[in-house]
Design an enzyme around this catalytic site. Structure first.
Site, PDB file in Angstrom:
ATOM      1  N   ILE A  43      -8.210   2.304  -3.716  1.00 29.71           N
ATOM      2  CA  ILE A  43      -8.809   1.462  -4.877  1.00 29.71           C
ATOM      3  C   ILE A  43     -10.420   1.279  -4.355  1.00 29.71           C
ATOM      4  CG2 ILE A  43      -9.015  -0.455  -5.970  1.00 29.71           C
ATOM      5  CD1 ILE A  43      -6.390   1.012  -6.403  1.00 29.71           C
ATOM      6  N   SER A 103       0.763  -1.372   0.037  1.00 31.92           N
ATOM      7  CA  SER A 103       0.011   0.056  -0.025  1.00 31.92           C
ATOM      8  C   SER A 103       1.022   1.189   0.138  1.00 31.92           C
ATOM      9  CB  SER A 103      -0.810   0.022   1.234  1.00 31.92           C
ATOM     10  OG  SER A 103      -1.427   1.236   1.457  1.00 31.92           O
ATOM     11  N   TYR A 123      -0.963  -0.355  10.301  1.00 33.62           N
ATOM     12  CA  TYR A 123      -1.016  -0.838   8.942  1.00 33.62           C
ATOM     13  C   TYR A 123       0.165  -0.114   7.995  1.00 33.62           C
ATOM     14  CZ  TYR A 123      -3.266  -0.957   4.275  1.00 33.62           C
ATOM     15  OH  TYR A 123      -3.769  -1.332   2.836  1.00 33.62           O
ATOM     16  N   LYS A 158       2.631  -2.471   6.154  1.00 35.73           N
ATOM     17  CA  LYS A 158       3.188  -2.758   4.440  1.00 35.73           C
ATOM     18  C   LYS A 158       4.603  -1.968   4.274  1.00 35.73           C
ATOM     19  CE  LYS A 158      -0.959  -3.800   3.099  1.00 35.73           C
ATOM     20  NZ  LYS A 158      -1.246  -5.215   2.688  1.00 35.73           N
TER      21      LYS A 158
HETATM   22  P1  NAP Z   1     -11.013  -6.882   1.335  1.00 38.91           P
HETATM   23  O1  NAP Z   1     -12.048  -6.836   0.433  1.00 38.91           O
HETATM   24  O2  NAP Z   1     -11.125  -6.982   2.850  1.00 38.91           O
HETATM   25  O3  NAP Z   1     -10.273  -8.534   1.058  1.00 38.91           O
HETATM   26  C1  NAP Z   1      -9.310  -8.953   1.828  1.00 38.91           C
HETATM   27  C2  NAP Z   1      -9.428 -10.425   1.542  1.00 38.91           C
HETATM   28  O4  NAP Z   1      -8.614 -11.055   2.277  1.00 38.91           O
HETATM   29  C3  NAP Z   1     -10.923 -10.885   2.261  1.00 38.91           C
HETATM   30  O5  NAP Z   1     -11.222 -11.932   1.482  1.00 38.91           O
HETATM   31  C4  NAP Z   1     -10.477 -11.401   3.605  1.00 38.91           C
HETATM   32  O6  NAP Z   1     -11.453 -12.860   4.166  1.00 38.91           O
HETATM   33  C5  NAP Z   1      -9.146 -11.942   3.470  1.00 38.91           C
HETATM   34  N1  NAP Z   1      -8.215 -12.194   4.507  1.00 38.91           N
HETATM   35  C6  NAP Z   1      -8.074 -11.129   5.584  1.00 38.91           C
HETATM   36  N2  NAP Z   1      -7.369 -11.600   6.509  1.00 38.91           N
HETATM   37  C7  NAP Z   1      -7.265 -12.983   6.304  1.00 38.91           C
HETATM   38  C8  NAP Z   1      -6.239 -14.043   6.752  1.00 38.91           C
HETATM   39  N3  NAP Z   1      -5.922 -13.881   8.117  1.00 38.91           N
HETATM   40  N4  NAP Z   1      -6.426 -15.173   6.298  1.00 38.91           N
HETATM   41  C9  NAP Z   1      -6.936 -15.484   5.163  1.00 38.91           C
HETATM   42  N5  NAP Z   1      -7.822 -14.498   4.481  1.00 38.91           N
HETATM   43  C10 NAP Z   1      -7.572 -13.209   4.921  1.00 38.91           C
HETATM   44  O7  NAP Z   1      -9.531  -5.948   1.193  1.00 38.91           O
HETATM   45  P2  NAP Z   1      -9.243  -5.310  -0.317  1.00 38.91           P
HETATM   46  O8  NAP Z   1      -9.651  -4.038  -0.244  1.00 38.91           O
HETATM   47  O9  NAP Z   1      -9.459  -6.117  -1.284  1.00 38.91           O
HETATM   48  O10 NAP Z   1      -7.563  -5.474   0.074  1.00 38.91           O
HETATM   49  C11 NAP Z   1      -6.895  -6.439  -0.396  1.00 38.91           C
HETATM   50  C12 NAP Z   1      -5.420  -6.122  -0.231  1.00 38.91           C
HETATM   51  O11 NAP Z   1      -5.159  -4.933  -0.844  1.00 38.91           O
HETATM   52  C13 NAP Z   1      -5.095  -5.858   1.299  1.00 38.91           C
HETATM   53  O12 NAP Z   1      -3.645  -6.373   1.398  1.00 38.91           O
HETATM   54  C14 NAP Z   1      -4.750  -4.378   1.377  1.00 38.91           C
HETATM   55  O13 NAP Z   1      -4.033  -4.053   2.438  1.00 38.91           O
HETATM   56  C15 NAP Z   1      -4.364  -3.908   0.148  1.00 38.91           C
HETATM   57  N6  NAP Z   1      -4.894  -2.520  -0.488  1.00 38.91           N
HETATM   58  C16 NAP Z   1      -6.187  -2.295  -0.574  1.00 38.91           C
HETATM   59  C17 NAP Z   1      -6.517  -0.897  -0.781  1.00 38.91           C
HETATM   60  C18 NAP Z   1      -7.915  -0.554  -1.212  1.00 38.91           C
HETATM   61  O14 NAP Z   1      -7.950   0.706  -1.384  1.00 38.91           O
HETATM   62  N7  NAP Z   1      -9.040  -1.403  -1.064  1.00 38.91           N
HETATM   63  C19 NAP Z   1      -5.448  -0.083  -1.039  1.00 38.91           C
HETATM   64  C20 NAP Z   1      -4.246  -0.409  -0.797  1.00 38.91           C
HETATM   65  C21 NAP Z   1      -3.832  -1.900  -0.644  1.00 38.91           C
HETATM   66  P3  NAP Z   1     -12.587 -11.950   5.221  1.00 38.91           P
HETATM   67  O15 NAP Z   1     -13.001 -10.881   4.513  1.00 38.91           O
HETATM   68  O16 NAP Z   1     -13.252 -13.466   5.018  1.00 38.91           O
HETATM   69  O17 NAP Z   1     -11.957 -11.842   6.423  1.00 38.91           O
END
Ligand code: NAP
Length: 250
Positions: free
Chosen positions: A192, A147, A159, A163
């Site tokens: 995102i 991130s 966080y 990261k």
């Molecule tokens: P999300 O919609 O919450 O999806 C994350 C997924 O990871 C969910 O399916 C969650 O399962 C799973 N997960 C979390 N902890 C876990 C664990 N301990 N074991 C197995 N599965 C686990 O988040 P996202 O926005 O798609 O983000 C995905 C990645 O991108 C993350 O690493 C986040 O830090 C990074 N990111 C996101 C953004 C953004 O704007 N969204 C920006 C920068 C970076 P459950 O929901 O069932 O717990």
């Protein structure tokens, strides 16, 4: 490496960015294995394309669970060409909350929870998978979703630290394991447009955030996929952090 025909392991592939990556990589001809926390989401994935997508319930912040899951994947004959460390939780909390009358200092439980989910998990899964890649003496790629908060984001101590750790591991492993033909890349998105982003932030805050982005909009999940695809296909890329942030500088 060609995506078509590659065996790709994605953590947290049940929703959000991970789910988008699974769908796009599948369409591009890859075979997918997913480690996902949520059992019903695993069921859904397993029914999607049983021949080319298999999902296992696994908490990737639990070292023993990771060891069992990776062993099961390897024993099923799924040789992992590419690992995508995507699972993680986004957490915001000030270091000291001066308005709080009770506990003013950042919760230590929350610190540990975020470090486990966002940094320990990357170490646990990558070490096991790389061990299998080395045993097979084939080229492999590890892409970790980081991130731009890694640069330091006010209100996100745990966080940002987790990261930044992911980026440091990417640089370290690229140097340590490059001579063995393995590549390590981090993809660092800005804001995102995902269901979790919309659930976490109000419409007013989202509009304010977009004003800080030079491109004046949230990123699409497709932009993260394009960076992942580039990381897989460009065989001279390693040790890099690809920022996909619309120009936002933290
Ligand atoms: P999300 O919609 O919450 O999806 C994350 C997924 O990871 C969910 O399916 C969650 O399962 C799973 N997960 C979390 N902890 C876990 C664990 N301990 N074991 C197995 N599965 C686990 O988040 P996202 O926005 O798609 O983000 C995905 C990645 O991108 C993350 O690493 C986040 O830090 C990074 N990111 C996101 C953004 C953004 O704007 N969204 C920006 C920068 C970076 P459950 O929901 O069932 O717990």
């Amino acid at each position: 490496m060609n995506i078509s025909g590659a065996n790709i392991l994605v953590t947290g592939g049940g929703r959000g960015i991970g789910q988008h990556l699974v769908n796009q990589l599948h369409q591009a001809g890859a075979r997918l294995c997913v480690l996902e926390y949520d059992a019903p989401l695993c069921e859904e994935l397993n029914q999607l394309a049983p021949d080319s997508i298999q999902a296992l319930q696994c908490d990737v912040s639990d070292a023993d669970a990771v060891d069992r899951a990776v062993q099961q994947i390897v024993e099923s004959g799924f040789y992992i060409d590419v690992l995508i460390n995507n699972a993680g939780i986004i957490h915001s909390e000030p270091l000291v909350n001066m308005l709080s009358r009770a506990e003013r200092v950042h919760s230590r439980d929350n610190w540990r929870k975020v470090m486990s989910a966002d940094l320990d998990s990357v170490f646990f899964v990558t070490s096991r998978v790389v061990d299998h890649m080395l045993a097979k003496r084939k080229k492999g790629i590890v892409i970790s979703i980081s991130s731009i908060a890694a640069n330091g984001n006010a209100g996100q101590s745990a966080y940002s630290a987790a990261k930044a750790g992911v980026n440091a591991l990417t640089h370290t492993w690229a140097k340590e394991l490059g001579p063995m033909g393995l590549r390590f890349i981090a993809v660092a998105p800005g804001f995102i447009d995902t269901p979790s982003t919309r659930a976490a932030l109000s419409e007013t805050i989202l509009l304010k955030l977009q004003q800080q982005v030079p491109l004046r909009r949230l990123g699409e999940m497709g932009a993260v996929f394009q960076a992942v695809r580039y990381a897989i296909e460009n065989d001279y890329l390693t040790g890099s952090v690809l920022e996909v942030d619309g120009g936002l500088v933290l």
